[in-house]
Scaffold this active site. Structure first.
Site, mmCIF file in Angstrom:
data_model
loop_
_atom_site.group_PDB
_atom_site.id
_atom_site.type_symbol
_atom_site.label_atom_id
_atom_site.label_comp_id
_atom_site.label_asym_id
_atom_site.label_seq_id
_atom_site.Cartn_x
_atom_site.Cartn_y
_atom_site.Cartn_z
ATOM 1 N N ASP A 1 31.659 5.785 92.895
ATOM 2 C CA ASP A 1 30.754 4.515 93.479
ATOM 3 C C ASP A 1 30.368 4.780 94.844
ATOM 4 O O ASP A 1 31.190 4.837 95.619
ATOM 5 C CB ASP A 1 31.641 3.463 93.129
ATOM 6 C CG ASP A 1 30.729 2.038 93.281
ATOM 7 O OD1 ASP A 1 29.567 2.113 93.983
ATOM 8 O OD2 ASP A 1 31.137 0.931 92.942
ATOM 9 N N ILE A 2 29.014 4.882 95.075
ATOM 10 C CA ILE A 2 28.583 4.896 96.350
ATOM 11 C C ILE A 2 29.093 3.751 97.399
ATOM 12 O O ILE A 2 29.253 3.825 98.649
ATOM 13 C CB ILE A 2 27.111 5.152 96.839
ATOM 14 C CG1 ILE A 2 26.896 5.954 98.044
ATOM 15 C CG2 ILE A 2 26.526 3.908 96.411
ATOM 16 C CD1 ILE A 2 25.294 6.662 97.767
ATOM 17 N N SER B 1 16.157 8.505 92.016
ATOM 18 C CA SER B 1 15.071 8.381 90.898
ATOM 19 C C SER B 1 15.879 8.867 89.587
ATOM 20 O O SER B 1 14.876 9.005 88.538
ATOM 21 C CB SER B 1 14.024 9.345 91.301
ATOM 22 O OG SER B 1 12.996 8.829 92.337
ATOM 23 N N ASN C 1 13.537 -0.032 95.794
ATOM 24 C CA ASN C 1 12.065 -0.108 95.383
ATOM 25 C C ASN C 1 11.288 -0.624 96.307
ATOM 26 O O ASN C 1 11.962 -1.223 97.304
ATOM 27 C CB ASN C 1 12.048 -0.907 93.946
ATOM 28 C CG ASN C 1 12.564 -2.385 94.419
ATOM 29 O OD1 ASN C 1 11.795 -3.016 95.029
ATOM 30 N ND2 ASN C 1 13.393 -2.876 93.391
ATOM 31 N N GLY D 1 21.005 -0.760 89.250
ATOM 32 C CA GLY D 1 21.549 0.381 89.654
ATOM 33 C C GLY D 1 22.339 0.491 90.947
ATOM 34 O O GLY D 1 23.023 -0.591 91.235
ATOM 35 N N VAL D 2 22.093 1.551 91.573
ATOM 36 C CA VAL D 2 22.695 1.631 93.135
ATOM 37 C C VAL D 2 22.248 0.570 94.022
ATOM 38 O O VAL D 2 23.142 -0.118 94.635
ATOM 39 C CB VAL D 2 22.031 2.848 93.790
ATOM 40 C CG1 VAL D 2 22.819 3.009 94.943
ATOM 41 C CG2 VAL D 2 22.269 4.052 92.915
ATOM 42 N N ASP D 3 20.912 -0.062 93.840
ATOM 43 C CA ASP D 3 20.424 -1.069 94.630
ATOM 44 C C ASP D 3 21.338 -2.428 94.391
ATOM 45 O O ASP D 3 21.628 -2.884 95.305
ATOM 46 C CB ASP D 3 18.822 -1.193 94.266
ATOM 47 C CG ASP D 3 18.253 -2.010 95.426
ATOM 48 O OD1 ASP D 3 18.603 -2.164 96.341
ATOM 49 O OD2 ASP D 3 16.849 -2.401 95.167
ATOM 50 N N TYR E 1 14.399 5.141 87.256
ATOM 51 C CA TYR E 1 13.199 5.656 87.476
ATOM 52 C C TYR E 1 12.924 7.118 86.775
ATOM 53 O O TYR E 1 11.949 7.574 86.728
ATOM 54 C CB TYR E 1 12.701 6.089 89.094
ATOM 55 C CG TYR E 1 12.620 4.653 89.775
ATOM 56 C CD1 TYR E 1 12.108 3.532 89.068
ATOM 57 C CD2 TYR E 1 12.118 5.007 91.313
ATOM 58 C CE1 TYR E 1 11.836 2.491 89.796
ATOM 59 C CE2 TYR E 1 11.905 3.793 91.869
ATOM 60 C CZ TYR E 1 11.426 2.436 91.151
ATOM 61 O OH TYR E 1 10.951 1.167 91.686
HETATM 62 N N1 AR6 Z 1 27.204 4.315 92.827
HETATM 63 C C1 AR6 Z 1 26.510 5.862 92.831
HETATM 64 N N2 AR6 Z 1 25.618 6.216 91.918
HETATM 65 C C2 AR6 Z 1 25.129 5.121 91.056
HETATM 66 C C3 AR6 Z 1 25.642 3.655 91.162
HETATM 67 C C4 AR6 Z 1 26.596 3.463 92.199
HETATM 68 N N3 AR6 Z 1 27.355 2.149 92.467
HETATM 69 N N4 AR6 Z 1 25.039 3.126 90.458
HETATM 70 C C5 AR6 Z 1 24.315 3.847 89.208
HETATM 71 N N5 AR6 Z 1 24.200 5.030 89.910
HETATM 72 P P1 AR6 Z 1 19.161 4.102 89.843
HETATM 73 P P2 AR6 Z 1 16.493 4.913 90.521
HETATM 74 C C6 AR6 Z 1 23.500 6.150 89.695
HETATM 75 O O1 AR6 Z 1 18.673 3.400 88.699
HETATM 76 O O2 AR6 Z 1 16.471 5.901 89.346
HETATM 77 C C7 AR6 Z 1 16.643 -0.219 90.851
HETATM 78 O O3 AR6 Z 1 16.478 -1.320 90.099
HETATM 79 C C8 AR6 Z 1 22.772 6.173 88.544
HETATM 80 O O4 AR6 Z 1 23.660 6.534 87.588
HETATM 81 O O5 AR6 Z 1 19.978 3.151 90.682
HETATM 82 O O6 AR6 Z 1 15.999 5.572 91.950
HETATM 83 C C9 AR6 Z 1 15.833 -0.268 92.117
HETATM 84 O O7 AR6 Z 1 15.653 -1.429 92.753
HETATM 85 C C10 AR6 Z 1 21.723 7.393 88.829
HETATM 86 O O8 AR6 Z 1 22.191 8.708 88.548
HETATM 87 O O9 AR6 Z 1 17.965 4.437 90.851
HETATM 88 C C11 AR6 Z 1 14.606 0.461 91.762
HETATM 89 O O10 AR6 Z 1 13.839 -0.579 91.184
HETATM 90 C C12 AR6 Z 1 21.376 7.169 90.259
HETATM 91 O O11 AR6 Z 1 22.566 6.348 90.727
HETATM 92 C C13 AR6 Z 1 15.115 1.396 90.867
HETATM 93 O O12 AR6 Z 1 16.202 0.946 90.305
HETATM 94 C C14 AR6 Z 1 19.971 6.309 90.470
HETATM 95 O O13 AR6 Z 1 19.875 5.504 89.522
HETATM 96 C C15 AR6 Z 1 15.193 2.606 91.043
HETATM 97 O O14 AR6 Z 1 15.737 3.577 90.422
#
Ligand code: AR6
Length: 172
Positions: A9-10, A121, A23, A31-33, A125
């Protein structure tokens, strides 16, 4: 620069800067955000709101990066970058590569020595994770920077495996 892969987990990384897959609104999401804002607390959102009220009234453009303090995270900075939404019809790889380059440029401005990246992404995304991993690793490896420790923090086994294969094929 040393590039490493971590499964986890980041928001738990003890680094100078964590990169957020944000975004354009900079006002949070899933997600991460979502995880970064939840764990980091309101200081991050407050700094993002100020950015929207000043330099980024129209939002942060795709492929760019901007830093805020990291609130309660065990990091000093959050570097927010906006990845492209995947499209099979339109090659947006240059924008995805730009996220990593611009994040490192922002890190250099802050004298960051250690940085943690998510797979930008590759979640909501929709970017196919093997390709996202290839772009991430080739771009970070090829970008001149003062950052010494760059780690990719992969949340799922699937993403970790993809980054492992991509790193091997780069000879790492
Ligand atoms: N630590 C590390 N990686 C993670 C974590 C975490 N805690 N949580 C998820 N991931 P995403 P995107 C992974 O969807 O595709 C948001 O709503 C996840 O499994 O976070 O760039 C933003 O506000 C995946 O491999 O980002 C934007 O609207 C990776 O992180 C949109 O999502 C990226 O997934 C951005 O989408």
């Amino acid at each position: 620069m040393k590039i490493t892969l971590v499964r986890g987990d980041i928001t738990e990384q003890h680094v100078d800067a964590v990169v957020n897959a944000a975004n354009s609104s900079l006002l949070g999401g899933g997600g991460v955000d979502g995880a970064i804002h939840r764990r980091g607390g309101p200081e991050i959102l407050e700094a993002c709101r100020k950015l929207r009220a000043s330099h980024y009234g129209g939002g942060l453009p795709t492929g760019q990066a901007v830093a805020t303090p990291a609130g309660r995270l065990p990091a000093r900075w959050v570097i927010h970058t906006v990845g492209p939404v995947y499209s099979a019809a339109d090659d947006r790889s240059a924008l995805l590569a730009s996220c990593y380059r611009e994040s490192l440029r922002t890190a250099d401005e802050l004298d960051v020595e250690s940085i943690a990246f998510p797979a930008v992404s590759a979640g909501i995304y929709g970017w196919p994770v093997d390709d996202a991993a290839r772009i991430a690793l080739t771009t970070v490896a090829a970008t001149p920077t003062k950052v010494e420790d760059a780690r990719f923090v992969l949340f799922t086994e699937d993403a970790y495996g993809a980054f492992e294969r991509a790193l091997k094929s780069l000879g790492g």
